[in-house]
Structures are given as structure tokens and as C-alpha cells.
Design an enzyme around this catalytic site. Structure first.
Site, PDB file in Angstrom:
ATOM      1  N   HIS A   1       4.713   0.576  -0.796  1.00 32.84           N
ATOM      2  CA  HIS A   1       5.986  -0.507   0.261  1.00 32.84           C
ATOM      3  C   HIS A   1       4.863  -1.716   0.620  1.00 32.84           C
ATOM      4  CE1 HIS A   1       3.711   2.243   3.321  1.00 32.84           C
ATOM      5  NE2 HIS A   1       4.218   1.175   4.511  1.00 32.84           N
TER       6      HIS A   1
ATOM      7  N   HIS B   1       0.402  -0.887   0.079  1.00 34.10           N
ATOM      8  CA  HIS B   1      -0.223   0.204  -0.061  1.00 34.10           C
ATOM      9  C   HIS B   1       1.291   0.995   0.074  1.00 34.10           C
ATOM     10  CE1 HIS B   1      -0.224   0.429   4.522  1.00 34.10           C
ATOM     11  NE2 HIS B   1       0.810   0.556   4.129  1.00 34.10           N
TER      12      HIS B   1
ATOM     13  N   CYS C   1       5.272   6.822   3.859  1.00 33.57           N
ATOM     14  CA  CYS C   1       3.870   6.218   3.831  1.00 33.57           C
ATOM     15  C   CYS C   1       3.531   7.258   2.386  1.00 33.57           C
ATOM     16  CB  CYS C   1       2.984   5.981   4.670  1.00 33.57           C
ATOM     17  SG  CYS C   1       3.314   5.380   6.227  1.00 33.57           S
TER      18      CYS C   1
ATOM     19  N   ASP D   1      -4.487 -11.056   0.209  1.00 30.17           N
ATOM     20  CA  ASP D   1      -3.113 -12.002   0.158  1.00 30.17           C
ATOM     21  C   ASP D   1      -2.478 -11.298  -0.621  1.00 30.17           C
ATOM     22  OD1 ASP D   1      -1.312 -13.240   2.020  1.00 30.17           O
ATOM     23  OD2 ASP D   1      -1.538 -14.951   0.850  1.00 30.17           O
ATOM     24  N   HIS D   2      -0.880 -10.594  -0.902  1.00 29.42           N
ATOM     25  CA  HIS D   2      -0.270 -10.674  -2.108  1.00 29.42           C
ATOM     26  C   HIS D   2      -1.128 -10.178  -2.950  1.00 29.42           C
ATOM     27  CE1 HIS D   2       1.798 -13.362   0.027  1.00 29.42           C
ATOM     28  NE2 HIS D   2       3.163 -13.238  -0.889  1.00 29.42           N
TER      29      HIS D   2
ATOM     30  N   HIS E   1       3.496  -4.628   3.801  1.00 30.89           N
ATOM     31  CA  HIS E   1       3.499  -4.998   5.414  1.00 30.89           C
ATOM     32  C   HIS E   1       3.061  -6.854   6.418  1.00 30.89           C
ATOM     33  CE1 HIS E   1       4.130  -1.309   7.169  1.00 30.89           C
ATOM     34  NE2 HIS E   1       3.052  -1.040   6.288  1.00 30.89           N
TER      35      HIS E   1
ATOM     36  N   GLU F   1      -0.161  -4.328  12.104  1.00 28.63           N
ATOM     37  CA  GLU F   1       0.424  -3.925  10.526  1.00 28.63           C
ATOM     38  C   GLU F   1       1.779  -4.334  10.808  1.00 28.63           C
ATOM     39  OE1 GLU F   1      -0.025   0.230   8.627  1.00 28.63           O
ATOM     40  OE2 GLU F   1       1.767   0.761   9.164  1.00 28.63           O
TER      41      GLU F   1
END
Lengths: 145, 140
Positions: A39, A14, A33, A79-80, A41, A124
């Protein structure tokens, strides 16, 4: 009342950017950010369901079912994935931990049919998490006054 | 059918400090009985973990309850600079008159953080060790 918590993890990308802000304001408010390439998490999600166990089974709910719901509703969506571009429920929102947790609450609340969704906790990182609970006069449902 | 949500954000910080539990109105034998090895005269230390929970509306412009760019320096300036690598009994003025149990440390940290301007400080939680944790909130 019994509370059961199930944990899943998902990895996603995100970045934070508000199109109403100038480039300078975005950098000032969001810091690193705001990097437009994003980037990521390893998010850790803990979902708590509250209720009374069924006397016939001794279980509040079948954890396999809860795992299936979390996989379908959350992991398959997020996810991913890149949260800014690939999750329609987050469209138009900045994908902060607060907003992602609230989206997850909304995705899950109608799917939990045995017991009641009690808390969504989204990490996060180990040093930052958000809790979503039902607002009940400023107190968490079921919490002692 | 959607109900309103209560959303809170918790951030974890760390500080290392020493303390000694000792009530000057009691003699050393009584202090040892009350506080055990925590009353040893030269003090001892912990790696404290501090969790600060803030709550309030999520700002639609930022998606945030509180910007960590504001919360982190506020905690740093008001708590960590005063507590990290310090002897709480002598280096933190408030503990000249109160005993720096982790209950009192929790309450003092809450008092220092309460003026945070951007969101309500809902709770302060301290893990003194991985076996002992303490929480303070102002909910009466």
C-alpha cells in the site's frame, strides 16, 4: 543558533513482512500493513539544519542547495518507488517510518556541509511522524537542559 | 563517522470535551478575573488534539519503536474513553480536585500513559485550539 527547515513530499509504496515470522505472526504483528501487495503513502519530509548564518549573506545555507540535496538524495531514490524492492539502503530492513527516517538521516548527514543536520521528521500521514536527531546523552543536540 | 540516533515516534489522536476553569476556594468575581470567560458556570468545550511521543530502541524484528497495534488501544482505553465527549470537571475523577487547565490535562494524560509497557512515553502535547498548545514531559 538558527534552525532552518525545508519540506519535501514523496509518494511511495511499502508493506511490512518479516521472513523470520510465520504468516500468522506477520499478520498479528503487522496487521493490514502486512498485505503482500503493499500500500502507499504521501510521505512528508521536514529536514532541519542548524548553525550560524554567514555574515556576508545573512544565510545559514542556500535553500536552493538544500532543495537540490533533498531531491537528489531522497526524492530521486524514493518518490514513486516501492520501498521494499527499489531502495537499496532499506534492503533487509522493514520499511517502517522509523527505519526510513534513519536511512534518510544517514543519506543526508554527510551532504549537509553548511550548518549541521539537526532533525529529520518524516510524516507517514498527518497523524503519524518519526523524528530522528543526534543522540547526545539522551537529549537533542543544541537543546537546552 | 555516523553518530548514534535518537528516534521517536509521534501519533496524533483527537478528543472533544468540555471544561470549566474555576477554583472553588475563590469567589466567582475572583474566578472571572483570573480565568475570564473560561470560568463561565456551565463550561465550554474544545476539539483537543493529542500528540503522544514514544521513544526507545527500534526493534530490528519489526522496525518499530512501538507497534501502533499496541499504542492505539492503550491510548484509547486509558485516555480517550475517559476524556472524549466528556465534561472533564465531573467525568474525570482527577479533575474533581485539580482544575482542568490544559496544563493539568497534559500532566494527567502523561500519568495515565506512562505505564505503557512497550516504549518510553517521551512527551505529551495537546493543542487546545489551533492557537494554544501545551507539552508535558518528565525531563525535569
Amino acid at each position: 543558533m538558527i534552525r532552518i527547515t525545508r519540506k519535501i513530499e514523496f509518494a511511495a509504496a511499502h508493506f511490512y513482512h518479516n521472513p523470520n515470522f510465520s504468516a500468522e505472526e506477520n499478520r498479528r504483528v503487522f496487521g493490514k500493513c502486512n498485505n503482500p501487495h503493499g500500500h502507499g503513502h504521501n510521505y512528508v519530509l521536514e529536514v532541519t539544519v542548524a548553525g550560524e548564518p554567514d555574515p556576508a549573506t545573512g544565510m545559514l545555507l542556500d535553500l536552493k542547495e538544500l532543495k537540490g540535496i533533498l531531491n537528489r538524495e531522497v526524492a530521486e531514490r524514493m518518490d514513486h518507488r516501492h520501498l521494499n524492492y527499489e531502495v537499496p539502503e532499506l534492503a533487509g530492513q522493514i520499511p517502517t517510518c522509523e527505519n526510513i527516517a534513519a536511512v534518510i538521516w544517514r543519506l543526508l548527514e554527510s551532504k549537509i556541509t553548511k550548518g549541521k543536520l539537526d532533525r529529520v521528521r518524516l510524516y507517514e500521514s498527518p497523524d503519524l511522524f518519526v523524528d530522528c536527531t543526534a543522540e547526545t546523552n539522551g537529549r537533542r543536540a543544541g537543546e537546552r537542559v | 563517522m555516523s553518530q548514534p540516533l535518537h528516534v521517536s515516534l509521534t501519533r496524533r489522536y483527537r478528543f472533544a470535551a468540555s471544561h470549566r476553569l474555576h477554583n472553588p476556594q475563590l469567589d466567582q468575581a475572583e474566578n472571572l478575573r483570573l480565568y475570564g470567560k473560561c470560568a463561565n458556570p456551565y463550561g465550554h468545550g474544545h476539539n483537543y488534539t493529542l500528540q503522544v511521543t514514544v521513544t526507545g530502541p527500534v526493534n530490528p524484528e519489526t522496525g518499530m519503536i512501538a507497534n501502533l497495534g499496541e499504542l492505539d488501544p492503550f491510548v484509547e482505553q486509558n485516555v480517550l474513553e475517559a476524556f472524549d465527549y466528556k465534561y472533564l470537571n465531573e467525568d474525570v475523577r482527577e479533575f474533581e480536585s485539580t482544575i482542568p487547565t490544559t496544563e493539568n490535562v497534559c500532566r494527567e494524560i502523561y500519568r495515565r500513559l506512562r505505564p505503557f509497557p512497550s516504549a518510553k512515553i517521551e512527551k505529551v502535547r495537546i493543542e487546545e485550539t489551533s492557537n494554544n498548545s501545551f507539552e508535558y514531559s518528565d525531563e525535569g
